[in-house]
Motif scaffolding. Structure first.
Motif, PDB file in Angstrom:
ATOM      1  N   THR A 139      70.975 189.656 -54.172  1.00 11.80           N
ATOM      2  CA  THR A 139      70.455 190.850 -53.896  1.00 11.80           C
ATOM      3  C   THR A 139      68.552 189.931 -53.350  1.00 11.80           C
ATOM      4  OG1 THR A 139      70.419 192.124 -55.741  1.00 11.80           O
ATOM      5  CG2 THR A 139      68.314 191.864 -54.988  1.00 11.80           C
ATOM      6  N   VAL A 140      68.898 189.718 -52.271  1.00 14.35           N
ATOM      7  CA  VAL A 140      67.802 188.730 -51.058  1.00 14.35           C
ATOM      8  C   VAL A 140      66.870 189.458 -51.208  1.00 14.35           C
ATOM      9  CG1 VAL A 140      67.498 188.296 -48.398  1.00 14.35           C
ATOM     10  CG2 VAL A 140      69.918 188.444 -49.171  1.00 14.35           C
ATOM     11  N   ILE A 141      65.666 189.156 -51.114  1.00 14.82           N
ATOM     12  CA  ILE A 141      64.392 189.870 -51.451  1.00 14.82           C
ATOM     13  C   ILE A 141      63.021 188.599 -50.191  1.00 14.82           C
ATOM     14  CG2 ILE A 141      61.793 189.822 -52.634  1.00 14.82           C
ATOM     15  CD1 ILE A 141      63.717 189.530 -55.198  1.00 14.82           C
ATOM     16  N   GLU A 192      64.100 179.379 -48.841  1.00 11.55           N
ATOM     17  CA  GLU A 192      64.043 178.987 -48.446  1.00 11.55           C
ATOM     18  C   GLU A 192      62.269 179.705 -47.740  1.00 11.55           C
ATOM     19  OE1 GLU A 192      66.599 179.275 -44.915  1.00 11.55           O
ATOM     20  OE2 GLU A 192      67.549 181.181 -45.046  1.00 11.55           O
ATOM     21  N   ILE A 193      61.901 178.768 -46.507  1.00 10.77           N
ATOM     22  CA  ILE A 193      60.696 179.863 -46.337  1.00 10.77           C
ATOM     23  C   ILE A 193      60.628 179.362 -43.765  1.00 10.77           C
ATOM     24  CG2 ILE A 193      58.146 179.385 -45.757  1.00 10.77           C
ATOM     25  CD1 ILE A 193      58.127 178.406 -49.157  1.00 10.77           C
ATOM     26  N   THR A 194      60.568 180.084 -43.950  1.00 13.21           N
ATOM     27  CA  THR A 194      60.433 179.618 -41.772  1.00 13.21           C
ATOM     28  C   THR A 194      59.113 180.782 -41.540  1.00 13.21           C
ATOM     29  OG1 THR A 194      62.172 182.073 -41.916  1.00 13.21           O
ATOM     30  CG2 THR A 194      62.678 179.846 -42.262  1.00 13.21           C
ATOM     31  N   THR A 200      62.317 184.100 -48.089  1.00 15.37           N
ATOM     32  CA  THR A 200      63.616 184.472 -48.881  1.00 15.37           C
ATOM     33  C   THR A 200      63.358 183.814 -49.601  1.00 15.37           C
ATOM     34  OG1 THR A 200      64.149 184.903 -46.650  1.00 15.37           O
ATOM     35  CG2 THR A 200      65.343 185.071 -47.995  1.00 15.37           C
ATOM     36  N   LEU A 201      64.266 184.603 -50.729  1.00 17.22           N
ATOM     37  CA  LEU A 201      64.536 184.723 -52.347  1.00 17.22           C
ATOM     38  C   LEU A 201      66.254 185.162 -52.700  1.00 17.22           C
ATOM     39  CD1 LEU A 201      64.244 183.058 -55.150  1.00 17.22           C
ATOM     40  CD2 LEU A 201      63.385 185.280 -56.041  1.00 17.22           C
TER      41      LEU A 201
END
Length: 399
Positions: free
Chosen positions: A328-330, A373-375, A389-390
């Motif tokens: 699951t991508v949040i 991650e943070i972009t 993104t988690l």
């Protein structure tokens, strides 16, 4: 060593293996390579093996005419063949006769193979019996020799046993003392932890949640409609926060509901030009997917405080949830100024520290790891927002 007999024998064995693995082309390629070599050497045993594999290929591919021709061309009968190869030929012939419907012949070949296997088992049994008798005779002689040596060493062994017993008793006593010391130490540490937890509970309960709710309810009763609505949203948010903060993980439905309540409370501070979107893909089961408690709220809070609060113009917050390969991508995105990844200050915030520590501890006990991650979001080289993104794999165990 590419052109010797052992290598070609290995390749014909590989042809048999690939035939049983249904890799027909590979088996045929190996046969085409080795058969000229065996014809040149007039090796009838190897050629008999090759023809057996050819029969198996023809049978498996349904080429009954080719299989029948190979079976009829029995030109190697005048040469003796090892019975293991006869047994192997019978196995492939059994499949052929089953395919053409001659079950009587297939049954006869099956009986022949059973008789061969029984014979082998009988021979192996006789060999094992002879081997056991030979070992028994050898062991009897060795036993007599060992008894003589043991008789001479009896006194030395008795002394060693006594010394070993004394050392063992000493080690047991030392071990008991160590375990007792560890028990006392553990009891002391537990008492210290209980004291610390008691102090924390005292600090937490200095302001009772019920007292806070009573004050808010009283304020709601005596407020105008718009202000009362805001206070009711805040009350629901506090109640939900108290419930969720006690759990290591919650369902995605609970987390999204809490985040939506949080956004409704915060939207008044961002102005009328603030909009938000929560997009959940149809294949995401909100009640079955579990996520770390408060993670999505922390990411949303960071996006509002560090990205949108104080930002002039149109403000937009987007939460997307979808599935990727049992994960699951949040993602939480904003159209703010982004963040400066070079100085690393963003990662030192309290909320981000909680996320990183929780993920590290959770991943220690799971094979499939949570990823975060943070972009910055860029458009033609210009930063136009930030995205966190988690990725939560299925089956993650939360402590």
């Amino acid at each position: 060593m590419q052109n010797n007999f052992d290598m070609y024998l290995c390749k014909v064995n590989l042809a048999d293996v690939y035939l049983n693995l249904d890799s027909i082309r590979t088996a045929q390629r190996y046969l085409d390579e080795v058969e000229p070599y065996f014809h040149k050497r007039d090796d009838f045993t190897a050629l008999h093996y090759c023809k057996t594999i050819r029969i198996g290929i023809a049978t498996k591919t349904g080429n009954i005419a080719t299989a029948q021709r190979l079976i009829a061309d029995n030109d190697e009968t005048q040469h003796p063949v090892q019975y293991t190869l006869v047994n192997l030929r019978n196995r492939y012939l059994q499949k052929y006769y089953e395919q053409v419907g001659n079950f009587r012949r297939a049954y006869e070949l099956l009986q022949s193979n059973y008789a061969y296997n029984d014979s082998l088992e009988h021979n192996h049994s006789n060999m094992r019996s002879a081997d056991i008798m030979a070992r028994f005779t050898s062991d009897t002689l060795q036993l007599r020799h060992d008894l003589m040596i043991e008789h001479k060493n009896a006194t030395i062994a008795k002394t060693k046993n006594q010394l070993t017993l004394a050392i063992a008793i000493m080690l047991i006593l030392v071990l008991i003392l160590i375990l007792w010391f560890m028990y006392i130490k553990r009891k002391q540490l537990k008492a210290q932890m209980d004291i610390m937890n008691l102090r924390l509970n005292i600090v937490r309960n200095r302001i009772s949640p019920h007292f806070v709710f009573n004050v808010l309810n009283n304020k709601i009763i005596n407020s105008e409609q718009s202000e009362a609505t805001e206070l009711q949203d805040l009350t629901r948010l506090i109640r939900t926060n108290l419930d969720m903060s006690r759990q290591p993980a919650v369902t995605l439905a609970e987390e999204l509901d809490f985040v939506e309540k949080y956004i409704r409370v915060e939207r008044f501070m961002l102005g009328s030009d603030f909009v938000w979107h929560i997009n959940v893909a149809p294949d995401v089961d909100r009640e079955q997917v579990h996520v770390p408690s408060m993670f999505l709220q922390i990411l949303t809070e960071n996006a509002i405080i560090h990205g949108l609060k104080g930002w002039d113009g149109h403000k937009e917050l987007t939460i997307d949830v979808h599935r990727e390969q049992r994960t699951t991508v949040i993602s939480v995105s904003d159209n703010g100024p982004g963040f400066n990844a070079s100085n690393g200050t963003f990662k030192k915030k309290t909320g981000m520290g909680i996320i990183s520590q929780t993920i590290a501890i959770t991943n220690m006990h799971n094979k499939n790891k949570i990823r975060f991650e943070i972009t910055n979001i860029e458009n033609n080289g210009t930063v136009c927002g930030c995205r966190a993104t988690l990725r939560v794999p299925d089956g993650v165990r939360f402590l």
